[in-house]
Enzyme design. Structure first.
Site, PDB file in Angstrom:
ATOM      1  N   LYS A  86       0.648  -0.787   0.261  1.00  0.00           N
ATOM      2  CA  LYS A  86       0.378  -0.014  -0.113  1.00  0.00           C
ATOM      3  C   LYS A  86       0.781   1.035   0.403  1.00  0.00           C
ATOM      4  O   LYS A  86       0.435   2.338  -0.700  1.00  0.00           O
ATOM      5  CB  LYS A  86      -0.994   0.023   1.463  1.00  0.00           C
ATOM      6  CG  LYS A  86      -1.927   1.556   1.532  1.00  0.00           C
ATOM      7  CD  LYS A  86      -2.964   0.482   2.106  1.00  0.00           C
ATOM      8  CE  LYS A  86      -2.135   0.625   3.805  1.00  0.00           C
ATOM      9  NZ  LYS A  86      -2.089   2.263   4.484  1.00  0.00           N
ATOM     10  N   ARG A  98       2.721   5.955  -3.518  1.00  0.00           N
ATOM     11  CA  ARG A  98       3.993   6.417  -3.930  1.00  0.00           C
ATOM     12  C   ARG A  98       3.937   6.149  -4.792  1.00  0.00           C
ATOM     13  O   ARG A  98       4.824   7.648  -5.275  1.00  0.00           O
ATOM     14  CB  ARG A  98       5.398   6.227  -2.798  1.00  0.00           C
ATOM     15  CG  ARG A  98       5.101   6.685  -1.593  1.00  0.00           C
ATOM     16  CD  ARG A  98       6.215   6.313  -0.632  1.00  0.00           C
ATOM     17  NE  ARG A  98       6.340   6.333   0.696  1.00  0.00           N
ATOM     18  CZ  ARG A  98       5.764   6.594   1.650  1.00  0.00           C
ATOM     19  NH1 ARG A  98       4.090   5.892   1.576  1.00  0.00           N
ATOM     20  NH2 ARG A  98       5.605   6.856   2.860  1.00  0.00           N
ATOM     21  N   ARG A 113      -8.108  14.032  11.916  1.00  0.00           N
ATOM     22  CA  ARG A 113      -6.896  13.439  12.687  1.00  0.00           C
ATOM     23  C   ARG A 113      -6.000  14.094  12.262  1.00  0.00           C
ATOM     24  O   ARG A 113      -6.153  15.005  11.694  1.00  0.00           O
ATOM     25  CB  ARG A 113      -6.803  12.138  11.738  1.00  0.00           C
ATOM     26  CG  ARG A 113      -7.595  11.247  12.440  1.00  0.00           C
ATOM     27  CD  ARG A 113      -7.082  10.035  11.033  1.00  0.00           C
ATOM     28  NE  ARG A 113      -5.659   8.668  11.239  1.00  0.00           N
ATOM     29  CZ  ARG A 113      -4.805   8.267  10.516  1.00  0.00           C
ATOM     30  NH1 ARG A 113      -5.483   7.803   9.872  1.00  0.00           N
ATOM     31  NH2 ARG A 113      -3.964   7.836  11.408  1.00  0.00           N
ATOM     32  N   SER A 132       5.959   9.681  12.568  1.00  0.00           N
ATOM     33  CA  SER A 132       5.493   9.570  11.596  1.00  0.00           C
ATOM     34  C   SER A 132       6.356   9.632   9.603  1.00  0.00           C
ATOM     35  O   SER A 132       6.904  10.593   9.601  1.00  0.00           O
ATOM     36  CB  SER A 132       4.129  10.182  11.465  1.00  0.00           C
ATOM     37  OG  SER A 132       4.010  10.143   9.864  1.00  0.00           O
ATOM     38  N   GLN A 166       4.694   9.646   7.095  1.00  0.00           N
ATOM     39  CA  GLN A 166       4.279  10.147   6.754  1.00  0.00           C
ATOM     40  C   GLN A 166       4.685  11.832   6.455  1.00  0.00           C
ATOM     41  O   GLN A 166       4.646  12.614   5.518  1.00  0.00           O
ATOM     42  CB  GLN A 166       2.623  10.141   6.668  1.00  0.00           C
ATOM     43  CG  GLN A 166       2.043   8.913   6.768  1.00  0.00           C
ATOM     44  CD  GLN A 166       0.021   8.388   6.884  1.00  0.00           C
ATOM     45  OE1 GLN A 166       0.125   9.643   7.375  1.00  0.00           O
ATOM     46  NE2 GLN A 166       0.061   7.578   7.417  1.00  0.00           N
ATOM     47  N   ASP A 190       1.444  -1.143  11.882  1.00  0.00           N
ATOM     48  CA  ASP A 190       0.432  -1.610  11.215  1.00  0.00           C
ATOM     49  C   ASP A 190      -0.080  -2.959  11.747  1.00  0.00           C
ATOM     50  O   ASP A 190      -1.340  -3.210  11.303  1.00  0.00           O
ATOM     51  CB  ASP A 190      -0.121  -1.556  10.125  1.00  0.00           C
ATOM     52  CG  ASP A 190       0.108  -0.293   9.090  1.00  0.00           C
ATOM     53  OD1 ASP A 190      -0.209   1.000   9.208  1.00  0.00           O
ATOM     54  OD2 ASP A 190       0.601   0.138   8.130  1.00  0.00           O
ATOM     55  N   LYS A 227      -4.592   6.673  15.139  1.00  0.00           N
ATOM     56  CA  LYS A 227      -5.017   6.348  14.417  1.00  0.00           C
ATOM     57  C   LYS A 227      -6.875   6.515  13.445  1.00  0.00           C
ATOM     58  O   LYS A 227      -7.066   7.030  13.828  1.00  0.00           O
ATOM     59  CB  LYS A 227      -4.845   4.659  13.643  1.00  0.00           C
ATOM     60  CG  LYS A 227      -3.029   4.433  13.991  1.00  0.00           C
ATOM     61  CD  LYS A 227      -2.495   5.157  12.506  1.00  0.00           C
ATOM     62  CE  LYS A 227      -0.665   4.689  13.203  1.00  0.00           C
ATOM     63  NZ  LYS A 227      -0.288   5.185  11.454  1.00  0.00           N
ATOM     64  N   ARG A 244      -6.207   2.936  18.475  1.00  0.00           N
ATOM     65  CA  ARG A 244      -6.181   1.586  18.465  1.00  0.00           C
ATOM     66  C   ARG A 244      -5.529   0.601  19.308  1.00  0.00           C
ATOM     67  O   ARG A 244      -5.312  -0.434  19.655  1.00  0.00           O
ATOM     68  CB  ARG A 244      -4.866   1.685  17.245  1.00  0.00           C
ATOM     69  CG  ARG A 244      -4.887   1.443  15.955  1.00  0.00           C
ATOM     70  CD  ARG A 244      -4.509   0.527  15.176  1.00  0.00           C
ATOM     71  NE  ARG A 244      -5.610   0.886  13.249  1.00  0.00           N
ATOM     72  CZ  ARG A 244      -5.205   1.154  12.736  1.00  0.00           C
ATOM     73  NH1 ARG A 244      -3.679   1.058  11.695  1.00  0.00           N
ATOM     74  NH2 ARG A 244      -5.517   1.250  11.261  1.00  0.00           N
ATOM     75  N   ARG A 267      -6.619  -2.661  10.630  1.00  0.00           N
ATOM     76  CA  ARG A 267      -6.112  -3.681  10.941  1.00  0.00           C
ATOM     77  C   ARG A 267      -7.195  -4.194  11.896  1.00  0.00           C
ATOM     78  O   ARG A 267      -6.107  -5.233  12.642  1.00  0.00           O
ATOM     79  CB  ARG A 267      -5.092  -2.712  11.703  1.00  0.00           C
ATOM     80  CG  ARG A 267      -3.858  -1.804  10.509  1.00  0.00           C
ATOM     81  CD  ARG A 267      -3.889  -2.497   9.674  1.00  0.00           C
ATOM     82  NE  ARG A 267      -3.214  -1.653   8.227  1.00  0.00           N
ATOM     83  CZ  ARG A 267      -2.033  -2.174   7.405  1.00  0.00           C
ATOM     84  NH1 ARG A 267      -2.434  -3.418   7.171  1.00  0.00           N
ATOM     85  NH2 ARG A 267      -2.167  -1.380   6.933  1.00  0.00           N
TER      86      ARG A 267
END
Length: 472
Positions: free
Chosen positions: A39, A44, A153, A198, A200, A351, A378, A382, A424
């Site tokens: 993913k 990307r 978020r 992170s 990201q 994850d 998340k 989580r 997840r």
């Protein structure tokens, strides 16, 4: 309806997963299973097609087509690219005209900016954050938005370092959250310091810098996924890395016209876990997997604890990723507990924390999964939803501010287990249910399509009895 545990709002249930558990893997189970493309690499590769040095047509073979990646496709069309194809390959090219998306209601009741593309990324934080970086690097004026959950978020992790490099980014609703308007390009070279580990956030800043050919130093607290670094280095960009710093010299890069996406190690974890939970003889192989060291924490933690997991047929792919097969033999005999006490290790399995907790519930000892405070931000909290999922099986989990203690050795039972509309958590629950005799219903479990559209089929190949059933 169910309630999203982080935000306390009702969300729409998808179909449930119904699992008929058993004590041992059936003899007819497949010994090789194939999982979808990675993913992170898929995201990307798609965004690389938007970079200034990309050729007119970019083909991406083996892309993950789960909901998180599909959320990026309408966004790209709204920005003027066409994306066509199927599970074999996606083809990205410049379109004759953008395909506008229908805006969601403005968060303050105001009007969206006239003449500015509105880009909706649904619930995908990776799509939103990385796209903000690309827009800030290319100087494209656009509004980036998400669904109700994504609007809550944090986006300041990405926005603040980009603004420090000169980008002009306006929050159109709650400060630090979506929607945002990117309306000014990064132009100021220098050093930025990220407050979180992170991947990201780091990737968004690096993509902005590469798109703008802007020298930058990115300081970060912990090493996490480095797919973006590997990819742009394979394009020819010159990077220098140390433990807590990444330098890009502003030099050239050239995006290729073809990407071959390796299989996702986070998805390979589920059939591997099923094999281990059944504690049976023989072996299962998952071929063609991305073996990036920043993604192998789930397997490495279990290997360190005594599980028989190996990597074979290793090679380097065109995107700079190490690729090979993951082979697992036997089960969990002799494995007492697992421990995650290092932030870099946690990020390499971030994850898979719900799945690791599910496996730990079957071990005899006390396990600790720490350095995980980021998991509270998340799709759900989580740490909370993982604890509640394992507890629904009769396990015992003690949440802390930054992690989970899983108390093993308790008898687990089948029943109705919440999936929390979190892919997840739901997949972890279904995997644990495979090794718990009796019938378990994972509510809303079909949300696995967010990242693993073939989850049910893959687990059936391993030997599971699992079906999707609509709730009455």
């Amino acid at each position: 309806m169910s309630v999203n545990s982080r935000f306390g709002r009702p969300v729409t249930d998808s179909a449930d997963l119904v699992v008929h558990g058993r004590d041992a893997m059936p003899g007819a189970a497949a010994r090789e299973v194939v999982v979808p493309g990675d993913k992170s690499v898929s995201h990307r590769a798609l965004l690389a097609a938007l970079l200034p040095t990309a050729p007119p047509v970019v083909t991406i073979a083996g892309a993950n087509l789960g909901g998180a990646v599909r959320a990026l496709l309408p966004a790209m069309r709204a920005l003027g690219w066409s994306v066509e194809g199927d599970r074999t390959a996606l083809v990205v090219r410049r379109a004759d005209r953008p395909v506008a998306q229908t805006p969601r209601p403005h968060p303050t009741g105001g009007r969206w900016p006239d003449g500015v593309p509105y880009v909706q990324t649904e619930g995908s934080s990776a799509a939103a954050r990385l796209l903000i970086g690309v827009l800030a690097g290319t100087g494209v004026d656009a509004v980036v938005d998400g669904d109700d959950v994504l609007r809550h978020r944090p986006m300041d992790w990405v926005v603040e370092p980009l603004v420090a490099l000169g980008a002009v980014i306006d929050h159109l609703g709650e400060p630090g959250r979506l929607p945002v308007r990117v309306r000014g390009k990064v132009w100021r070279s220098g050093s930025v310091e990220l407050l979180v580990g992170s991947a990201q956030a780091r990737s968004a800043v690096l993509l902005a810098a590469v798109a703008a050919r802007l020298p930058v130093v990115i300081k970060h607290p912990v090493r996490s996924r480095d797919h973006t670094e590997r990819m742009v280095a394979a394009f020819g960009a010159r990077l220098t890395e140390s433990a807590h710093e990444l330098r890009y010299d502003g030099g050239g890069d050239e995006v290729p016209g073809f990407f071959d996406v390796p299989a996702d190690p986070s998805l390979a974890a589920y059939p591997v876990a099923a094999r281990l939970l059944w504690s049976c003889e023989g072996e299962t192989t998952v071929p063609g997997v991305c073996l990036n060291p920043t993604r192998l924490g789930f397997f490495e933690v279990l290997r360190e604890a005594g599980a028989d997991i190996r990597y074979t047929d290793e090679r380097t792919g065109a995107t700079g990723e190490r690729v090979g097969s993951i082979v697992v033999r036997g089960g969990l005999n002799g494995v007492e507990s697992v421990r995650v006490v290092d932030a870099a290790v946690l990020h390499s399995l971030i994850d898979e924390v719900p799945l690791l907790a599910a496996v730990a519930a079957r071990l005899p000892g006390r396990s600790w999964i720490g350095c995980a405070e980021e998991l509270r931000f998340k799709e759900t909290d989580r740490l909370d939803t993982t604890a509640r999922m394992v507890t629904a099986f009769g396990g015992r989990v003690e949440p802390a501010a930054d992690g989970l203690t899983v108390v093993g050795g308790l008898p687990l039972r089948a029943g109705t287990v919440p999936g929390f509309e979190d892919h997840r958590v739901a997949m972890a629950a279904a995997t644990l249910a495979m090794a718990v005799p009796g019938t378990t219903r994972v509510t809303g479990g079909a949300c696995h399509r967010t990242s693993f559209p073939g989850f049910v089929e893959v687990q059936r190949h391993v030997g599971a009895s699992v079906t999707e059933e609509a709730r009455c």
